[in-house]
Design an enzyme around this catalytic site. Structure first.
Site, PDB file in Angstrom:
ATOM      1  N   CYS A 170      46.031  -5.999 -24.554  1.00  0.00           N
ATOM      2  CA  CYS A 170      46.545  -6.525 -23.297  1.00  0.00           C
ATOM      3  C   CYS A 170      48.059  -6.716 -23.274  1.00  0.00           C
ATOM      4  CB  CYS A 170      45.858  -7.851 -22.974  1.00  0.00           C
ATOM      5  SG  CYS A 170      44.092  -7.678 -22.639  1.00  0.00           S
ATOM      6  N   PHE A 221      36.216  -6.715 -18.148  1.00  0.00           N
ATOM      7  CA  PHE A 221      37.143  -5.590 -18.288  1.00  0.00           C
ATOM      8  C   PHE A 221      36.814  -4.432 -17.364  1.00  0.00           C
ATOM      9  CE2 PHE A 221      37.920  -7.948 -22.136  1.00  0.00           C
ATOM     10  CZ  PHE A 221      39.277  -7.765 -22.345  1.00  0.00           C
ATOM     11  N   HIS A 309      50.189 -11.247 -17.233  1.00  0.00           N
ATOM     12  CA  HIS A 309      48.970 -10.450 -17.417  1.00  0.00           C
ATOM     13  C   HIS A 309      47.764 -11.389 -17.348  1.00  0.00           C
ATOM     14  CE1 HIS A 309      45.928  -7.826 -19.186  1.00  0.00           C
ATOM     15  NE2 HIS A 309      45.621  -8.856 -19.962  1.00  0.00           N
ATOM     16  N   ASN A 342      40.289  -7.318 -15.838  1.00  0.00           N
ATOM     17  CA  ASN A 342      41.274  -7.144 -16.908  1.00  0.00           C
ATOM     18  C   ASN A 342      41.237  -5.675 -17.331  1.00  0.00           C
ATOM     19  OD1 ASN A 342      42.736  -7.022 -19.302  1.00  0.00           O
ATOM     20  ND2 ASN A 342      41.993  -8.990 -20.053  1.00  0.00           N
TER      21      ASN A 342
END
Length: 389
Positions: A170, A221, A309, A342
């Site tokens: 990430c 994700f 993020h 994500n």
């Protein structure tokens, strides 16, 4: 701060000033998403049916996780057609690394090229003017690497200088920005194309009581690609920068290498995300941010705009409480999480796209901002940036 060309922090109007020539600028953005859309309210049924799982306890846990992520939509390379073509992918204990890599390598190339073309189209200059390529991925494992195949597919000149940043998770997107900034500022006239491309195919697994952490990944994700073009001394008539990249910093937390942990095995990737990740980030985030803020004498966290993020809602919530941020400071990070999930290294670029929209609308009055991302290590990536009129 004399001599740095940083302007006046107070400023007039919206507080943002014109760009300084020597600092790297964000000139264009692009993104690409797989055609398969995962609607979070239908994901549990789709995933359990696709993996032939009928365990009520697994269903209940996955439903709770899906609600807690705040995600509404994600995009994925995985599809019913792929599972029908490769049924071993949903069979526990089957060695499937080779077909997974074949699917991943093709997908990141297609998505990465599409994102790059979108950024190049927005930039408006010829592809031959790109001098450097920075490629970011945690799911592209081959020789030669995806950077070469992307350069070829995009028609980049053979003397384009290529750099690959692999397996950074990430924090990869922010690391790519830092790398591109250093390249642009040390190579006058250069234009750096940054491409990030990720897919979850390597980690797609059927539910297992031995791997409860798999359900977190399944609920959170997604897949996608992003691209950006970075350069210093923009050409006024041809380029339209919106963000100046001022100072960057990377730091890792000793003794936390197992908090975000993964390995490649014959069955695909085995990925673990520790429950104490938000707590570990909180333990260092204030000092990390202040080191960057001190560069321009900013004392208050709410005097910045934020592009974080969104690793998950727990991380954003911890940051908001720890730094005493106003509720709207992490709005664009939460929006990216809701709309994309994500997407590992890509997600910070989706946040920056929303940031650009806010800057152009005049909705952000702060001159300075912070880009933040957190990856394996635990590694902190941060950058102090400035909005450009």
């Amino acid at each position: 701060m004399p001599g740095l060309g940083l302007g006046n922090i107070g400023g007039e109007g919206n507080g943002r000033s014109h760009c300084s020539g020597g600092k790297a600028k964000l000139l264009a953005l692009g993104k690409a998403l797989p055609k398969n859309v995962l609607h979070q309210d239908k994901f549990v049924e789709t995933y359990l049916h696709g993996t032939s799982c009928d365990d009520p306890a697994t269903r209940a846990k996955l439903e709770r996780l899906c609600r807690s992520t705040t995600v509404r939509t994600r995009y994925t390379v995985m599809s019913k057609e792929l599972l029908d073509e490769h049924p071993d992918l949903k069979t526990e204990g089957t060695p499937t690394l080779t077909p997974r890599l074949d699917i991943c390598n093709a997908a990141v190339l297609e998505l990465g090229a599409a994102a790059a073309r979108a950024a190049l189209g927005e930039w408006g200059r010829p592809v031959a003017d790109i001098t450097h390529l920075v490629y970011i991925s945690s799911t592209d494992i081959r020789l030669p690497g995806g950077d070469l195949f992307l350069a070829t597919r995009l028609g980049l000149p053979p003397n384009t200088v290529r750099t690959s940043l692999l397996l950074l998770g990430c924090s990869g997107g922010a690391a790519g920005l830092r790398t591109a900034k250093d390249i642009a500022e040390n190579n006058p006239g250069s234009r750096v194309l940054v491409i990030a491309a990720e897919t979850t195919v390597l980690g797609f697994r059927p539910p297992s009581h031995d791997r409860p952490y798999d359900l977190v990944s399944a609920a959170l994700f997604g897949d996608g690609a992003s691209a950006a073009i970075i350069g210093a001394s923009p050409i006024r008539a041809e380029e339209d920068p919106f963000l100046e990249l001022e100072f960057s910093r990377q730091e890792f937390l000793p003794g936390t290498d197992k908090v975000i942990h993964g390995k490649i095995a014959e069955e695909g990737s085995d990925f673990k995300l520790g429950r104490d990740l938000p707590e570990k980030i909180e333990s260092r985030i204030e000092g990390f941010c202040r080191t960057l803020m001190d560069k321009v004498g900013i004392k208050e966290f709410n005097d910045l705009f934020w592009a974080v993020h969104p690793g998950g809602p727990a991380i954003l919530n911890r940051l908001e409480v720890c730094l005493e941020l106003e509720p709207d400071k992490l709005k664009i990070s939460r929006k990216a999480l809701v709309n994309y999930g994500n997407v590992s290294s890509n997600t910070v670029f989706y946040v920056l796209e929303y940031l650009r929209d806010e800057l152009k609308k005049g909705a952000i009055r702060e001159e300075w901002g912070l880009i933040l991302a957190f990856g394996p290590g635990i590694t902190f990536e941060g950058m102090l940036v400035r909005g450009i009129n």
